[in-house]
Motif scaffolding. Structure first.
Motif: not given
Length: 126
Positions: A20-46
């Motif tokens: 429907r037009g969404a874009i994947l961040i990560s499958d299985d699990y994501v890395e969460l980081h606190n960045d300037d008082n917001q949670i940011v999601l990233n995919a683990p490199a592997k």
């Protein structure tokens, strides 16, 4: 962010959202980081840019990174028809709007989109 135990339907719902037009961040699990008082999601490199399609295997998939967490979607087979209160969960000491949906419902992807639209509209009117 789609949350649920293994086999709950996270990847399946992600595929429907991607269709429907969404874009994947990560499958299985994501890395969460606190960045300037917001949670940011990233995919683990592997696993960045990979999605598991049950019964077919691992596929390459367009993905994005460094995405602020706006909504948590908890996947459960049984949900309340009319939740009594707005659902909020504390993640990394921050209040995150949360919905609970049944991922097996045909309308699950549309429900996620509607919840996110409402959330974004409400945040603009504040």
């Amino acid at each position: 962010m789609l949350s649920g135990p293994s086999g709950a339907g996270k990847s399946d719902l992600a595929l429907r959202l991607i269709d429907r037009g969404a874009i994947l961040i990560s499958d299985d699990y994501v890395e969460l980081h606190n960045d300037d008082n917001q949670i940011v999601l990233n995919a683990p490199a592997k696993i960045a840019g990979k999605i598991e399609v049950r019964s077919l295997g691992i596929f390459d998939c367009k993905h994005v990174s460094h995405v602020p967490l706006k909504l948590q979607v908890i996947l459960k087979p049984k949900t309340e028809r009319f939740p009594l209160d707005s659902q909020i969960e504390t993640i990394m000491t921050m209040a995150i709007p949360t919905i609970t949906i049944n991922p097996a419902e045909t309308s699950a992807a549309i429900k996620v989109e509607m919840a996110l639209k409402r959330l974004l509209q409400d945040s603009r009117s504040v």
